[in-house]
Design an enzyme around this catalytic site. Sequence first.
Site, PDB file in Angstrom:
ATOM      1  N   ARG A  72     103.207  32.112  14.912  1.00 39.22           N
ATOM      2  CA  ARG A  72     102.419  33.363  14.806  1.00 39.22           C
ATOM      3  C   ARG A  72     103.342  34.588  14.854  1.00 39.22           C
ATOM      4  O   ARG A  72     103.044  35.587  15.512  1.00 39.22           O
ATOM      5  CB  ARG A  72     101.379  33.465  15.912  1.00 39.22           C
ATOM      6  N   SER A 110      91.624  34.084  17.686  1.00 39.63           N
ATOM      7  CA  SER A 110      92.308  33.820  18.963  1.00 39.63           C
ATOM      8  C   SER A 110      92.898  35.129  19.480  1.00 39.63           C
ATOM      9  O   SER A 110      93.691  35.759  18.784  1.00 39.63           O
ATOM     10  CB  SER A 110      93.448  32.828  18.766  1.00 39.63           C
ATOM     11  N   GLU A 119      97.854  37.889  20.859  1.00 35.83           N
ATOM     12  CA  GLU A 119      98.181  37.694  19.442  1.00 35.83           C
ATOM     13  C   GLU A 119      97.658  38.875  18.617  1.00 35.83           C
ATOM     14  O   GLU A 119      98.272  39.294  17.633  1.00 35.83           O
ATOM     15  CB  GLU A 119      97.525  36.388  18.964  1.00 35.83           C
TER      16      GLU A 119
HETATM   17  P1  FAD Z   1      94.791  43.276   9.682  1.00 36.10           P
HETATM   18  O1  FAD Z   1      94.012  42.928  10.894  1.00 36.10           O
HETATM   19  O2  FAD Z   1      94.252  44.341   8.815  1.00 36.10           O
HETATM   20  O3  FAD Z   1      96.277  43.633  10.092  1.00 36.10           O
HETATM   21  C1  FAD Z   1      97.001  42.812  10.984  1.00 36.10           C
HETATM   22  C2  FAD Z   1      98.404  43.411  11.177  1.00 36.10           C
HETATM   23  O4  FAD Z   1      99.136  43.360   9.968  1.00 36.10           O
HETATM   24  C3  FAD Z   1      98.369  44.900  11.560  1.00 36.10           C
HETATM   25  O5  FAD Z   1      99.450  45.149  12.385  1.00 36.10           O
HETATM   26  C4  FAD Z   1      98.529  45.616  10.223  1.00 36.10           C
HETATM   27  O6  FAD Z   1      99.095  46.896  10.368  1.00 36.10           O
HETATM   28  C5  FAD Z   1      99.463  44.677   9.497  1.00 36.10           C
HETATM   29  N1  FAD Z   1      99.268  44.641   8.038  1.00 36.10           N
HETATM   30  C6  FAD Z   1      98.146  44.294   7.372  1.00 36.10           C
HETATM   31  N2  FAD Z   1      98.369  44.287   6.045  1.00 36.10           N
HETATM   32  C7  FAD Z   1      99.655  44.653   5.875  1.00 36.10           C
HETATM   33  C8  FAD Z   1     100.488  44.858   4.738  1.00 36.10           C
HETATM   34  N3  FAD Z   1     100.043  44.670   3.492  1.00 36.10           N
HETATM   35  N4  FAD Z   1     101.765  45.255   4.936  1.00 36.10           N
HETATM   36  C9  FAD Z   1     102.247  45.466   6.183  1.00 36.10           C
HETATM   37  N5  FAD Z   1     101.507  45.296   7.294  1.00 36.10           N
HETATM   38  C10 FAD Z   1     100.227  44.891   7.144  1.00 36.10           C
HETATM   39  N6  FAD Z   1      94.785  33.789  12.254  1.00 36.10           N
HETATM   40  C11 FAD Z   1      95.510  32.659  12.094  1.00 36.10           C
HETATM   41  O7  FAD Z   1      96.752  32.702  12.023  1.00 36.10           O
HETATM   42  N7  FAD Z   1      94.892  31.443  12.013  1.00 36.10           N
HETATM   43  C12 FAD Z   1      93.556  31.308  12.077  1.00 36.10           C
HETATM   44  O8  FAD Z   1      93.045  30.200  11.977  1.00 36.10           O
HETATM   45  C13 FAD Z   1      92.764  32.484  12.274  1.00 36.10           C
HETATM   46  N8  FAD Z   1      91.424  32.400  12.407  1.00 36.10           N
HETATM   47  C14 FAD Z   1      90.700  33.533  12.619  1.00 36.10           C
HETATM   48  C15 FAD Z   1      89.299  33.407  12.761  1.00 36.10           C
HETATM   49  C16 FAD Z   1      88.517  34.530  12.950  1.00 36.10           C
HETATM   50  C17 FAD Z   1      87.026  34.383  13.110  1.00 36.10           C
HETATM   51  C18 FAD Z   1      89.122  35.813  12.974  1.00 36.10           C
HETATM   52  C19 FAD Z   1      88.283  37.045  13.123  1.00 36.10           C
HETATM   53  C20 FAD Z   1      90.505  35.943  12.849  1.00 36.10           C
HETATM   54  C21 FAD Z   1      91.306  34.801  12.678  1.00 36.10           C
HETATM   55  N9  FAD Z   1      92.695  34.870  12.557  1.00 36.10           N
HETATM   56  C22 FAD Z   1      93.435  33.734  12.353  1.00 36.10           C
HETATM   57  C23 FAD Z   1      93.385  36.182  12.653  1.00 36.10           C
HETATM   58  C24 FAD Z   1      93.433  36.953  11.301  1.00 36.10           C
HETATM   59  O9  FAD Z   1      92.439  36.497  10.440  1.00 36.10           O
HETATM   60  C25 FAD Z   1      94.789  36.806  10.598  1.00 36.10           C
HETATM   61  O10 FAD Z   1      95.819  37.263  11.423  1.00 36.10           O
HETATM   62  C26 FAD Z   1      94.833  37.575   9.277  1.00 36.10           C
HETATM   63  O11 FAD Z   1      96.017  37.280   8.580  1.00 36.10           O
HETATM   64  C27 FAD Z   1      94.745  39.094   9.454  1.00 36.10           C
HETATM   65  O12 FAD Z   1      94.613  39.657   8.167  1.00 36.10           O
HETATM   66  P2  FAD Z   1      94.052  41.125   7.960  1.00 36.10           P
HETATM   67  O13 FAD Z   1      94.201  41.459   6.515  1.00 36.10           O
HETATM   68  O14 FAD Z   1      92.678  41.229   8.502  1.00 36.10           O
HETATM   69  O15 FAD Z   1      95.068  41.961   8.827  1.00 36.10           O
HETATM   70  P1  NAP Z   2      91.859  22.983  18.467  1.00 40.35           P
HETATM   71  O1  NAP Z   2      91.871  22.187  17.208  1.00 40.35           O
HETATM   72  O2  NAP Z   2      90.796  22.745  19.480  1.00 40.35           O
HETATM   73  O3  NAP Z   2      93.263  22.886  19.169  1.00 40.35           O
HETATM   74  C1  NAP Z   2      93.469  23.527  20.399  1.00 40.35           C
HETATM   75  C2  NAP Z   2      94.923  23.708  20.611  1.00 40.35           C
HETATM   76  O4  NAP Z   2      95.624  22.482  20.517  1.00 40.35           O
HETATM   77  C3  NAP Z   2      95.611  24.637  19.666  1.00 40.35           C
HETATM   78  O5  NAP Z   2      96.517  25.303  20.499  1.00 40.35           O
HETATM   79  C4  NAP Z   2      96.390  23.780  18.719  1.00 40.35           C
HETATM   80  O6  NAP Z   2      97.626  24.407  18.368  1.00 40.35           O
HETATM   81  C5  NAP Z   2      96.674  22.578  19.586  1.00 40.35           C
HETATM   82  N1  NAP Z   2      96.641  21.316  18.807  1.00 40.35           N
HETATM   83  C6  NAP Z   2      95.561  20.607  18.462  1.00 40.35           C
HETATM   84  N2  NAP Z   2      95.916  19.480  17.803  1.00 40.35           N
HETATM   85  C7  NAP Z   2      97.268  19.510  17.722  1.00 40.35           C
HETATM   86  C8  NAP Z   2      98.234  18.640  17.153  1.00 40.35           C
HETATM   87  N3  NAP Z   2      97.874  17.511  16.550  1.00 40.35           N
HETATM   88  N4  NAP Z   2      99.528  19.000  17.243  1.00 40.35           N
HETATM   89  C9  NAP Z   2      99.896  20.135  17.837  1.00 40.35           C
HETATM   90  N5  NAP Z   2      99.032  21.000  18.402  1.00 40.35           N
HETATM   91  C10 NAP Z   2      97.731  20.691  18.350  1.00 40.35           C
HETATM   92  O7  NAP Z   2      91.880  24.548  18.106  1.00 40.35           O
HETATM   93  P2  NAP Z   2      90.770  25.477  17.503  1.00 40.35           P
HETATM   94  O8  NAP Z   2      90.627  26.632  18.373  1.00 40.35           O
HETATM   95  O9  NAP Z   2      89.550  24.686  17.122  1.00 40.35           O
HETATM   96  O10 NAP Z   2      91.465  25.987  16.169  1.00 40.35           O
HETATM   97  C11 NAP Z   2      91.745  25.098  15.123  1.00 40.35           C
HETATM   98  C12 NAP Z   2      92.947  25.596  14.352  1.00 40.35           C
HETATM   99  O11 NAP Z   2      92.679  26.890  13.807  1.00 40.35           O
HETATM  100  C13 NAP Z   2      94.193  25.744  15.228  1.00 40.35           C
HETATM  101  O12 NAP Z   2      95.308  25.420  14.448  1.00 40.35           O
HETATM  102  C14 NAP Z   2      94.204  27.215  15.579  1.00 40.35           C
HETATM  103  O13 NAP Z   2      95.496  27.722  15.795  1.00 40.35           O
HETATM  104  C15 NAP Z   2      93.573  27.845  14.334  1.00 40.35           C
HETATM  105  N6  NAP Z   2      92.829  29.070  14.675  1.00 40.35           N
HETATM  106  C16 NAP Z   2      93.551  30.204  14.861  1.00 40.35           C
HETATM  107  C17 NAP Z   2      92.906  31.394  15.165  1.00 40.35           C
HETATM  108  C18 NAP Z   2      93.690  32.668  15.300  1.00 40.35           C
HETATM  109  O14 NAP Z   2      93.088  33.726  15.357  1.00 40.35           O
HETATM  110  N7  NAP Z   2      94.996  32.598  15.345  1.00 40.35           N
HETATM  111  C19 NAP Z   2      91.533  31.419  15.318  1.00 40.35           C
HETATM  112  C20 NAP Z   2      90.841  30.234  15.162  1.00 40.35           C
HETATM  113  C21 NAP Z   2      91.495  29.071  14.837  1.00 40.35           C
HETATM  114  P3  NAP Z   2      97.791  25.499  17.174  1.00 40.35           P
HETATM  115  O15 NAP Z   2      97.008  26.686  17.523  1.00 40.35           O
HETATM  116  O16 NAP Z   2      99.250  25.764  17.184  1.00 40.35           O
HETATM  117  O17 NAP Z   2      97.351  24.866  15.925  1.00 40.35           O
END
Ligand code: FAD
Ligand code: NAP
Length: 340
Positions: A165, A239, A336
Amino acid sequence: MTQIQHTVSLKALNSFGIQAYAKHFSVADSIEGLQSILNWQKIQKTPLLVLGGGSNMLFTKNYDGLVLQNALKGIDLVKEDDQYYYVKAMAGENWHAFVCHCVEHQYQGLENLSLIPGNVGASPMQNIGAYGVEIKDVFESLEAIHIQDQSIHVFNHQQCQFGYRDSIFKQSLKQQFIILSVTFKLRKQPIYNTSYGNIEQALAQMNITKPDMASIAKAVIQIRQQKLPDPKNIGNAGSFFKNPIISNQLFETLKQAHPTIPGFPINHTNTTKVPAAWLIEQAGFKGFRSGDAGCYPLQPLVLVNYGNASGAAIFELSATIIDRVNRQFNIVLEREVNIY
Ligand code: FAD
Ligand code: NAP
């Protein structure tokens, strides 16, 4: 001509649904338009915040500067060889729509990243990841414009310094570049990753014995819809905290006191990733609610706005959680979500 608006509500532009105002606001739908907005910003000497889909940010106050929404559009197959398609997407493309486009065209590798909110431009910022796949696994290069001198740079994989991340754009190059486009290297032959989480279970429930890109995407979408709150109904930014990576030594010590603590050892390092959701639940916050700020009952890693919570209230809840988890487990959770 560039249009700059003043005192603009950001409520509909952030997935937390937080009411905050931008002192100035503009939308860039072309590179020339973006350059002219940057010229204006430089003359005004006002701070700049780049906005994508607003799904990874929390506004704790009004933004006293220019919010620039990146709305550059376009998807192009720029090159192909025996093994790969090289697909370039402009920063303002919606991420999930782009994944669907790739699934439709059989460009393989993004299916596990279905239904992540936000836009393409933000995807390398935090090396988005889910279900065992991260952007870094399919990333070829990106183009970005330097905010100060407007020079355009190409960053290859190594230069982005991707981490969990994380990327150089959240570290040493923070707030220095605007990402214009991202090029992905997507496979012609499938190598599916279904071992993570409950993808296999979801596929079995759909009676799928030979998964393909479309069925994996469908399984991921189904799992996500069941577990995560839809920002259209309940404000959230996914998250709120990163899953902490701790030393194996600390993990073993914690395991003695808490035998059920889950951990995923990280190959070739002496570290283990611990699900933050488990720590938060153990600290008593699963389903917790104070006013309109809360911890989602089905996934406590997700902080939510049930209606009219302020960004400050959500931030305060996150600080309380960090403190409690630290006292109980000696682990400091890292946010995050980007805080403004
Ligand atoms: P924004 O929120 O608009 O911006 C995020 C950051 O990036 C800010 O600092 C902004 O200034 C900067 N930024 C945005 N665009 C640019 C650009 N073009 N150039 C330079 N800087 C920029 N994330 C995960 O990694 N995995 C997931 O599974 C995941 N699941 C999610 C589920 C839900 C329900 C929600 C609400 C969020 C989730 N996220 C997840 C977080 C989010 O969706 C991601 O981080 C996504 O990439 C953010 O994109 P955005 O365009 O909305 O960015
Ligand atoms: P999940 O599947 O219940 O898993 C919970 C946690 O266990 C996460 O930390 C995941 O790591 C870890 N994990 C599970 N299986 C694993 C494996 N086989 N090897 C290594 N790590 C493992 O999580 P969840 O909340 O339902 O989300 C599912 C996936 O979507 C995850 O990858 C999560 O990161 C992603 N997600 C991200 C966001 C966001 O905003 N960043 C929001 C929703 C979901 P990782 O997180 O490193 O995968």
